[in-house]
Design a protein around this motif. Structure first.
Motif, PDB file in Angstrom:
ATOM      1  N   UNK A   1       2.560 -48.554 -66.960  1.00  0.00           N
ATOM      2  CA  UNK A   1       2.708 -49.964 -66.610  1.00  0.00           C
ATOM      3  C   UNK A   1       1.373 -50.692 -66.764  1.00  0.00           C
ATOM      4  N   UNK A   2       1.445 -51.995 -66.802  1.00  0.00           N
ATOM      5  CA  UNK A   2       0.229 -52.792 -66.793  1.00  0.00           C
ATOM      6  C   UNK A   2      -0.315 -52.863 -65.372  1.00  0.00           C
ATOM      7  N   UNK A   3      -1.632 -52.805 -65.245  1.00  0.00           N
ATOM      8  CA  UNK A   3      -2.244 -52.902 -63.921  1.00  0.00           C
ATOM      9  C   UNK A   3      -1.816 -54.173 -63.205  1.00  0.00           C
ATOM     10  N   UNK A   4      -1.809 -55.293 -63.916  1.00  0.00           N
ATOM     11  CA  UNK A   4      -1.475 -56.574 -63.298  1.00  0.00           C
ATOM     12  C   UNK A   4      -0.066 -56.556 -62.709  1.00  0.00           C
ATOM     13  N   UNK A   5       0.847 -55.894 -63.395  1.00  0.00           N
ATOM     14  CA  UNK A   5       2.220 -55.816 -62.905  1.00  0.00           C
ATOM     15  C   UNK A   5       2.303 -54.958 -61.641  1.00  0.00           C
ATOM     16  N   UNK A   6       1.617 -53.808 -61.662  1.00  0.00           N
ATOM     17  CA  UNK A   6       1.637 -52.939 -60.490  1.00  0.00           C
ATOM     18  C   UNK A   6       0.985 -53.621 -59.297  1.00  0.00           C
ATOM     19  N   UNK A   7      -0.127 -54.312 -59.518  1.00  0.00           N
ATOM     20  CA  UNK A   7      -0.784 -55.039 -58.431  1.00  0.00           C
ATOM     21  C   UNK A   7       0.149 -56.071 -57.828  1.00  0.00           C
ATOM     22  N   UNK A   8       0.897 -56.750 -58.684  1.00  0.00           N
ATOM     23  CA  UNK A   8       1.801 -57.806 -58.208  1.00  0.00           C
ATOM     24  C   UNK A   8       2.956 -57.230 -57.401  1.00  0.00           C
ATOM     25  N   UNK A   9       3.601 -56.184 -57.905  1.00  0.00           N
ATOM     26  CA  UNK A   9       4.784 -55.704 -57.177  1.00  0.00           C
ATOM     27  C   UNK A   9       4.424 -54.888 -55.943  1.00  0.00           C
ATOM     28  N   UNK A  10       3.285 -54.182 -55.939  1.00  0.00           N
ATOM     29  CA  UNK A  10       2.900 -53.482 -54.711  1.00  0.00           C
ATOM     30  C   UNK A  10       2.482 -54.481 -53.631  1.00  0.00           C
ATOM     31  N   UNK A  11       1.886 -55.591 -54.026  1.00  0.00           N
ATOM     32  CA  UNK A  11       1.539 -56.632 -53.056  1.00  0.00           C
ATOM     33  C   UNK A  11       2.800 -57.266 -52.478  1.00  0.00           C
ATOM     34  N   UNK A  12       3.767 -57.528 -53.333  1.00  0.00           N
ATOM     35  CA  UNK A  12       5.032 -58.088 -52.864  1.00  0.00           C
ATOM     36  C   UNK A  12       5.739 -57.105 -51.927  1.00  0.00           C
ATOM     37  N   UNK A  13       5.687 -55.815 -52.263  1.00  0.00           N
ATOM     38  CA  UNK A  13       6.285 -54.792 -51.400  1.00  0.00           C
ATOM     39  C   UNK A  13       5.632 -54.782 -50.025  1.00  0.00           C
ATOM     40  N   UNK A  14       4.318 -54.947 -50.011  1.00  0.00           N
ATOM     41  CA  UNK A  14       3.585 -54.958 -48.740  1.00  0.00           C
ATOM     42  C   UNK A  14       4.107 -56.064 -47.838  1.00  0.00           C
ATOM     43  N   UNK A  15       4.241 -57.251 -48.368  1.00  0.00           N
ATOM     44  CA  UNK A  15       4.679 -58.374 -47.538  1.00  0.00           C
ATOM     45  C   UNK A  15       6.174 -58.308 -47.211  1.00  0.00           C
ATOM     46  N   UNK A  16       6.940 -57.631 -48.041  1.00  0.00           N
ATOM     47  CA  UNK A  16       8.346 -57.411 -47.717  1.00  0.00           C
ATOM     48  C   UNK A  16       8.474 -56.464 -46.537  1.00  0.00           C
ATOM     49  N   UNK A  17       7.679 -55.397 -46.544  1.00  0.00           N
ATOM     50  CA  UNK A  17       7.716 -54.427 -45.445  1.00  0.00           C
ATOM     51  C   UNK A  17       7.085 -54.984 -44.177  1.00  0.00           C
ATOM     52  N   UNK A  18       5.878 -55.489 -44.295  1.00  0.00           N
ATOM     53  CA  UNK A  18       5.143 -55.992 -43.132  1.00  0.00           C
ATOM     54  C   UNK A  18       5.378 -57.500 -43.013  1.00  0.00           C
ATOM     55  N   UNK A  19       6.521 -57.850 -42.496  1.00  0.00           N
ATOM     56  CA  UNK A  19       6.937 -59.255 -42.459  1.00  0.00           C
ATOM     57  C   UNK A  19       6.031 -60.117 -41.587  1.00  0.00           C
ATOM     58  N   UNK A  20       5.441 -59.524 -40.544  1.00  0.00           N
ATOM     59  CA  UNK A  20       4.517 -60.290 -39.720  1.00  0.00           C
ATOM     60  C   UNK A  20       3.267 -60.670 -40.490  1.00  0.00           C
ATOM     61  N   UNK A  21       2.825 -59.808 -41.396  1.00  0.00           N
ATOM     62  CA  UNK A  21       1.682 -60.136 -42.242  1.00  0.00           C
ATOM     63  C   UNK A  21       2.030 -61.309 -43.151  1.00  0.00           C
ATOM     64  N   UNK A  22       3.253 -61.291 -43.680  1.00  0.00           N
ATOM     65  CA  UNK A  22       3.682 -62.399 -44.538  1.00  0.00           C
ATOM     66  C   UNK A  22       3.683 -63.721 -43.772  1.00  0.00           C
ATOM     67  N   UNK A  23       4.139 -63.679 -42.534  1.00  0.00           N
ATOM     68  CA  UNK A  23       4.164 -64.913 -41.723  1.00  0.00           C
ATOM     69  C   UNK A  23       2.754 -65.414 -41.424  1.00  0.00           C
ATOM     70  N   UNK A  24       1.824 -64.476 -41.227  1.00  0.00           N
ATOM     71  CA  UNK A  24       0.451 -64.859 -40.907  1.00  0.00           C
ATOM     72  C   UNK A  24      -0.194 -65.680 -42.018  1.00  0.00           C
ATOM     73  N   UNK A  25       0.213 -65.426 -43.256  1.00  0.00           N
ATOM     74  CA  UNK A  25      -0.397 -66.156 -44.366  1.00  0.00           C
ATOM     75  C   UNK A  25       0.567 -67.207 -44.929  1.00  0.00           C
ATOM     76  N   UNK A  26       1.644 -67.445 -44.204  1.00  0.00           N
ATOM     77  CA  UNK A  26       2.551 -68.511 -44.579  1.00  0.00           C
ATOM     78  C   UNK A  26       3.412 -68.230 -45.775  1.00  0.00           C
ATOM     79  N   UNK A  27       3.780 -66.979 -45.976  1.00  0.00           N
ATOM     80  CA  UNK A  27       4.665 -66.630 -47.112  1.00  0.00           C
ATOM     81  C   UNK A  27       6.123 -66.751 -46.700  1.00  0.00           C
TER      82      UNK A  27
END
Length: 262
Positions: free
Chosen positions: A236-262
């Motif tokens: 895979x491309x690094x940029x793609x992996x960085x993007x989807x692992x970051x999205x996974x993080x905020x999907x799992x840790x929903x409180x973190x997503x709320x903290x940054x207004x996602x």
């Protein structure tokens, strides 16, 4: 954007004061690491960890007791209080470790079960450490209803069968610098199979520095090396992996997503 989903900033020898920690996090930012999750392992160490990182909005926290620290005791009421802090997005690091502490199996199991129950009560995902305890880890997660909150098996080094069983419970798989080690062929085969929507990357710093930093103290900036290696491993491309692992993080840790207004 890249996220170090598991680190221990309070244990970094390279950052004994706020000045050094500021520089260390600036180094991470320069490599595209925008956020990180600083993970609690000792109940007695939560306040000092909080004090150290309180001024850094890019750092999220967890509250929990590591299986190798359960002999210090577990006060669920106090953990509940810690979990109420706005920057605490998960319960853990909890779990089972029969490799280093086979003599405390029953105590580990009880503390793990208690923290699973707490995670359900406060509706926060679990951060799970497991070593030489595959069957009991999955059994306790299943019996405790951990699928109601989900979580992550961090620094994953287990089999595909265990990865599949945990993902069936709604858990994510987090890969550390171990995947870059020469003797990690089996782990690399597992990580190739993990679906994109279930993968995270981490350092577990200050431990387990990836190639080419072996022998050094690990730090959040080095999650870039983990991510680049995993992207190449998976074709895979690094940029793609960085993007989807970051999205996974905020999907799992929903409180973190709320903290940054996602």
């Amino acid at each position: 954007m890249l996220i170090d989903s598991h680190c221990h900033l309070d244990r970094l020898k390279a950052a004994p004061t706020q000045v050094e920690l500021t520089q260390l996090l600036s180094d991470a930012k320069a490599r595209g690491v925008d956020y990180m999750l600083c993970v609690n392992v000792r109940q007695k160490g939560f306040q000092s960890m909080l004090d150290k990182v309180a001024g850094f909005e890019q750092v999220f926290l967890s509250s929990g007791v590591h299986p190798l620290d359960v002999k210090e005791g577990l006060d669920v009421d106090e953990l509940r209080t810690f979990a109420a802090h706005p920057r605490v997005v998960a319960i853990g690091e909890t779990g089972l470790d029969y490799f280093y502490a086979d003599d405390s199996r029953e105590l580990q199991q009880q503390c793990f079960a208690d923290q699973i129950a707490l995670a359900r009560e406060v509706n926060k995902p679990l951060i799970v450490h497991t070593r030489d305890a595959r069957e009991d880890t999955i059994a306790l997660l299943t019996q405790g209803g951990a699928d109601q909150v989900g979580g992550v098996l961090h620094c994953f080094t287990e089999t595909w069968e265990m990865a599949k069983a945990s993902m069936d419970l709604g858990f994510y798989i987090s890969v550390s610098g171990i995947v870059t080690f020469k003797n990690a062929a089996e782990l690399r085969n597992v990580i190739r199979k993990v679906p994109k929507d279930r993968l995270l990357v981490e350092t577990d710093s200050p431990y387990l520095a990836p190639v080419p930093h072996r022998g050094q103290e690990n730090q959040p900036a080095y999650v870039r090396d983990v991510a680049e290696f995993v992207a190449q491993l998976r074709g895979e491309k690094y940029e793609d992996l960085a993007a989807y692992t970051s999205e996974n993080f905020f999907t799992l840790f929903k409180d973190a997503a709320r903290l940054i207004g996602r």
